[in-house]
Design a protein around this motif. Structure first.
Motif, PDB file in Angstrom:
ATOM      1  N   ALA A 288       0.861  -1.183   0.000  1.00  0.00           N
ATOM      2  CA  ALA A 288       0.000   0.000   0.000  1.00  0.00           C
ATOM      3  C   ALA A 288       0.897   1.233   0.000  1.00  0.00           C
ATOM      4  O   ALA A 288       1.685   1.420   0.930  1.00  0.00           O
ATOM      5  CB  ALA A 288      -0.924   0.014   1.213  1.00  0.00           C
ATOM      6  N   HIS A 289       0.792   2.026  -1.049  1.00  0.00           N
ATOM      7  CA  HIS A 289       1.627   3.223  -1.188  1.00  0.00           C
ATOM      8  C   HIS A 289       0.795   4.480  -0.931  1.00  0.00           C
ATOM      9  O   HIS A 289      -0.335   4.415  -0.447  1.00  0.00           O
ATOM     10  CB  HIS A 289       2.282   3.235  -2.562  1.00  0.00           C
ATOM     11  N   ASN A 290       1.364   5.629  -1.279  1.00  0.00           N
ATOM     12  CA  ASN A 290       0.802   6.904  -0.840  1.00  0.00           C
ATOM     13  C   ASN A 290      -0.358   7.424  -1.670  1.00  0.00           C
ATOM     14  O   ASN A 290      -1.170   8.196  -1.161  1.00  0.00           O
ATOM     15  CB  ASN A 290       1.900   7.975  -0.814  1.00  0.00           C
ATOM     16  N   GLN A 291      -0.434   7.049  -2.953  1.00  0.00           N
ATOM     17  CA  GLN A 291      -1.502   7.604  -3.788  1.00  0.00           C
ATOM     18  C   GLN A 291      -2.808   6.874  -3.451  1.00  0.00           C
ATOM     19  O   GLN A 291      -3.108   5.804  -3.983  1.00  0.00           O
ATOM     20  CB  GLN A 291      -1.145   7.496  -5.264  1.00  0.00           C
ATOM     21  N   PHE A 292      -3.567   7.489  -2.586  1.00  0.00           N
ATOM     22  CA  PHE A 292      -4.682   6.839  -1.911  1.00  0.00           C
ATOM     23  C   PHE A 292      -5.675   6.209  -2.884  1.00  0.00           C
ATOM     24  O   PHE A 292      -6.006   5.022  -2.787  1.00  0.00           O
ATOM     25  CB  PHE A 292      -5.380   7.865  -1.006  1.00  0.00           C
ATOM     26  N   PHE A 293      -6.174   6.982  -3.832  1.00  0.00           N
ATOM     27  CA  PHE A 293      -7.225   6.468  -4.708  1.00  0.00           C
ATOM     28  C   PHE A 293      -6.697   5.398  -5.658  1.00  0.00           C
ATOM     29  O   PHE A 293      -7.404   4.431  -5.959  1.00  0.00           O
ATOM     30  CB  PHE A 293      -7.871   7.619  -5.489  1.00  0.00           C
ATOM     31  N   GLU A 294      -5.453   5.554  -6.117  1.00  0.00           N
ATOM     32  CA  GLU A 294      -4.885   4.513  -6.969  1.00  0.00           C
ATOM     33  C   GLU A 294      -4.763   3.201  -6.206  1.00  0.00           C
ATOM     34  O   GLU A 294      -5.005   2.121  -6.760  1.00  0.00           O
ATOM     35  CB  GLU A 294      -3.519   4.931  -7.511  1.00  0.00           C
TER      36      GLU A 294
END
Length: 557
Positions: A288-294
């Motif tokens: 799980a990375h930072n670009q929330f919606f992606e």
């Protein structure tokens, strides 16, 4: 064009002319192009026009129903929260056991074992090659005594355990099973997961021992064994996490992970097993990375794509075989040594994305992991992050809360289509193994990692505290110390173990394993016999090295 679409287009164009145009004249946008980390363009505005091609039944459906876009269970977290499975391990079995018991007392609901590098690559703690590495990146496990100590006072029959190990997965499962057997716990009661995903080691991580063919055979043997003897145990966790950590985009993470999954399915079915006899036990592991919606869209796309692949391409009949069940860990590569307190915010948002995306279990990284192994206080705060999300935010109270979002539904579809394009190219190599041998995923990841690093260096991608908003007098927490005496004590324990055992029984078990390794027999029963006979992890791996050889990765530029 029907009247509804025409009306919507008219309304959008009027908005663009009457509202948007003067707004842009007053305040231009921050940059000319907005896109996700996978390079998918992000539009200024999403409307029903962007979801017009989505079939609400075939593409989204209902929770717990094919294609499982909205989750694998009808009620998701309303019935049971995700497993809070913090990844931990350091030093010797005693120190790690104490950390496990502490975390369980603080509300953790599952264990995840981090093993040190010698254990991962099949060397005992007293091997000359591993001096200085014992207990550094995880717990040192060389013998059945070590495994017994690691789970002292931890009920194996009721605590779900994840063994995060790959090249030596068969040996660690054998040790875990043998300890349970000593305690009178039947194998069919053991619940948990072993990572056992060797293909991603050749792509991204590098802790392999044997060449790909024999390694895949060992992974397959374990899947087949667990299907018959350990029905509650997930014999593989097909891992996109490390692929993403190596620099892959979200799209590449989905594509290469599912390609590897198909590779394992093919290997097991080629060995003569019906897909529905083992596919319900397959599990996955994502980042799980930072670009929330992606990230939310990525999890939904992966679940839908796997369901379609298993039903339509593989031909699985059991709906449980179509379900993509996955563990998530927040992104280690997103953590910064600079201003480490910022990592608390990053981890919270990443964990929230995983929960909104429907994960089955979750590890939240500690704020100090860019510096050293987590301190006890940092590990506790990481666990508390999950507990706050679970009990204070309300996001666990409804199923798939972003379903129907024009942006998220459109992005889910775009990620799925882009991942399918990679899968088609992998098919051209004959599948995952052929693609890995040709270097296709490795080269794609290298390009993505380079592009990401260049974006950071040019400040096109802002990393708070690293390339912007930096301070002059930053001081992070003191690194968690590992006492050097721990290694010396562990080395002595391994040597004492060998002296005290019946060496002839161990030798006979290793000889039987070597003989079987030259056949097509399933090796798991022989490996369990070897640990019962008190053979060490290193001795078992050396026996298999003598038959299979060792892998040397070819250099590619």
């Amino acid at each position: 064009m029907d009247a509804g679409k025409e009306s919507l287009e008219t309304a959008r164009k009027a908005w663009e002319e009457q509202k948007l145009k003067p707004a842009l004249e007053r305040l231009p946008e921050r940059r000319d192009r907005f896109e996700t980390g996978s390079g998918i363009p992000v539009k200024r505005l999403y409307t029903p026009e962007d979801t017009a091609d989505i079939d609400p039944d075939a593409d989204i459906g209902m929770p717990g129903e094919y294609p499982f876009t909205r989750g694998i269970r009808p009620t998701m977290y309303r019935g049971r929260l995700w497993t809070m499975r913090q990844y931990a391990g350091f030093g010797s079995a005693e120190e790690t056991n104490a950390r496990y018991r502490y975390l369980l007392s603080q509300g953790q609901t599952g264990l995840s074992v981090a093993f040190d590098l010698p254990t991962q690559i099949g060397y005992d703690s007293d091997h000359p090659m591993v001096a200085g590495e014992v207990g550094r990146t995880g717990v040192a496990i060389s013998t059945i005594d070590d495994m017994r100590t690691l789970f002292d006072e931890i009920p194996q029959e009721s605590v779900s355990t994840s063994l995060t190990i790959n090249a030596t997965a068969t040996v660690l499962v054998a040790l875990y099973a043998a300890v349970a057997e000593e305690r009178g716990v039947p194998l069919e009661r053991l619940a948990g997961t072993v990572q056992n995903d060797i293909l991603k080691e050749y792509i991204a991580r590098g802790t392999f021992i044997y060449p790909p063919g024999p390694s895949l055979r060992l992974a397959t043997d374990l899947i087949r064994f667990c299907a018959g003897s350990m029905p509650k145990w997930n014999p593989i966790s097909i891992s996109g996490y490390h692929i993403r950590e190596a620099g892959a985009t979200a799209v590449q993470e989905v594509a290469f992970t599912l390609a590897n999954g198909l590779g394992y399915v093919k290997a097991v079915t080629d060995a003569g097993m019906d897909v529905d006899a083992f596919a319900p036990q397959l599990s996955f592991f994502f980042n799980a990375h930072n670009q929330f919606f992606e990230e939310v869209a990525k999890f939904r796309a992966a679940r839908r794509l796997w369901a379609r692949l298993m039903r339509e391409r593989v031909g699985a009949k059991n709906p449980r075989s179509w379900q993509l069940r996955f563990h998530t860990q927040t992104g280690g590569s997103t953590l910064t040594a600079q201003q480490p307190e910022n990592n608390v915010v990053r981890v919270a948002l990443q964990a929230l994305a995983a929960v909104c995306g429907g994960t089955q279990s979750l590890h939240t990284n500690s704020l100090d992991e860019a510096l050293a192994l987590p301190s006890e206080s940092a590990a506790t705060l990481a666990l508390r992050t999950q507990q706050v999300i679970a009990h204070e935010t309300g996001v666990a109270d409804t199923v798939d809360p972003f379903a129907g979002s024009y942006f998220v539904e459109a992005l889910t579809g775009e990620i799925e289509e882009a991942a399918k394009a990679h899968l088609e190219r992998i098919d051209g190599y004959g599948g995952a193994l052929g693609a890995i041998e040709a270097g296709y995923p490795q080269e794609e990841i290298s390009r993505s990692a380079y592009a990401c690093q260049m974006a950071v260096e040019r400040e096109e991608q802002v990393i708070v505290g690293v390339n912007r908003f930096t301070g002059d007098d930053e001081e992070g927490p003191a690194p968690f110390p590992i006492d050097p005496a721990i290694e010396a004590r562990q080395v002595e324990r391994v040597r004492a173990f060998r002296k005290a055992r019946d060496g002839r029984a161990a030798a006979r078990a290793l000889e039987a394993l070597e003989t079987a390794a030259r056949t097509q027999d399933n090796l798991i029963p022989l490996i369990i016999d070897a640990v019962r006979g008190r053979a060490t992890l290193g001795e078992i791996c050396d026996t298999l090295r003598g038959v299979f050889g060792e892998y040397r990765r070819p250099e590619r530029f």
